[in-house]
Design a protein around this motif. Sequence first.
Motif, mmCIF file in Angstrom:
data_model
loop_
_atom_site.group_PDB
_atom_site.id
_atom_site.type_symbol
_atom_site.label_atom_id
_atom_site.label_comp_id
_atom_site.label_asym_id
_atom_site.label_seq_id
_atom_site.Cartn_x
_atom_site.Cartn_y
_atom_site.Cartn_z
ATOM 1 N N SER A 194 -7.715 3.967 -2.332
ATOM 2 C CA SER A 194 -8.759 3.167 -1.682
ATOM 3 C C SER A 194 -8.910 1.822 -2.381
ATOM 4 N N LYS A 195 -8.739 1.792 -3.713
ATOM 5 C CA LYS A 195 -8.752 0.508 -4.436
ATOM 6 C C LYS A 195 -7.587 -0.369 -3.976
ATOM 7 N N ASN A 246 -8.231 -6.724 2.036
ATOM 8 C CA ASN A 246 -9.410 -7.554 1.793
ATOM 9 C C ASN A 246 -10.690 -6.932 2.320
ATOM 10 N N LYS A 247 -10.848 -5.657 2.095
ATOM 11 C CA LYS A 247 -12.075 -4.996 2.509
ATOM 12 C C LYS A 247 -13.163 -5.292 1.479
ATOM 13 N N ASN A 248 -14.355 -5.506 1.934
ATOM 14 C CA ASN A 248 -15.486 -5.636 1.029
ATOM 15 C C ASN A 248 -16.059 -4.256 0.804
ATOM 16 N N ASP A 249 -16.352 -3.944 -0.449
ATOM 17 C CA ASP A 249 -16.881 -2.624 -0.760
ATOM 18 C C ASP A 249 -18.363 -2.489 -0.432
ATOM 19 N N TYR A 268 0.836 -1.203 0.000
ATOM 20 C CA TYR A 268 0.000 0.000 0.000
ATOM 21 C C TYR A 268 0.874 1.259 0.000
ATOM 22 N N SER A 320 -8.248 -1.698 -0.461
ATOM 23 C CA SER A 320 -9.225 -2.780 -0.412
ATOM 24 C C SER A 320 -8.636 -4.067 -0.970
ATOM 25 N N LYS A 321 -7.723 -3.971 -1.923
ATOM 26 C CA LYS A 321 -7.046 -5.174 -2.419
ATOM 27 C C LYS A 321 -6.131 -5.756 -1.352
#
Length: 142
Positions: free
Chosen positions: A50-51, A58-61, A11, A54-55
Motif C-alpha cells: 500500500s505504501k 500519488n494517492k493521498n493518505d 508496483y 501510494s507512491k
Amino acid sequence: MSFEISKSFKYLESSLQYRAIRQDLISGNIANADTPYYKSKDIDFENMLSKEASKEFNKNDNKLELARTTENMMPAIEEENSDEPTIFFRDGHLARNDGNTVDLDVESTELSKNNMMYNADIEALKKQASIFRAVIASTKNI
C-alpha cells in the motif's frame, strides 16, 4: 536511463520482490518446524504494497492530524518511512511443548497463496510487456 512502461510496472516489480522475501520466510518457517523455541515469522506485506501504491499512484493518505491543545504537548510520532519490509513474529498460534509456533497447515496455506499471487504478478508483467511490444510493432509499420 530508466523508463516505465506504466505506473503499475514499478508496483508489480515491488510486489514480486516482497513475494520472494515472503517465500523465503515461509520456507524458513517450514524448515524450522522441529526447532525448539522457533517462532514463525512473516512479512507485513500488505502495508508495504500500500505504501508502494501510494507512491506510484500519488494517492493521498488523508492522515488525521493529532490535535494538540497546548504547545507543551508532544507532537505525534511520524511513521517511519522505510522501503524495507517489516518482519514480525506471527502471534495467535499455539506453541507446542517445545515452544515452537510453526503450524504446518498455516505455513503450507500461506506458501500456496503467496505462490499463486507471485504467478499472477508474473502474468500481469507479461501482459504489460506484450502490450508494449504490440505498440512498438504497430509503429514499425507506419
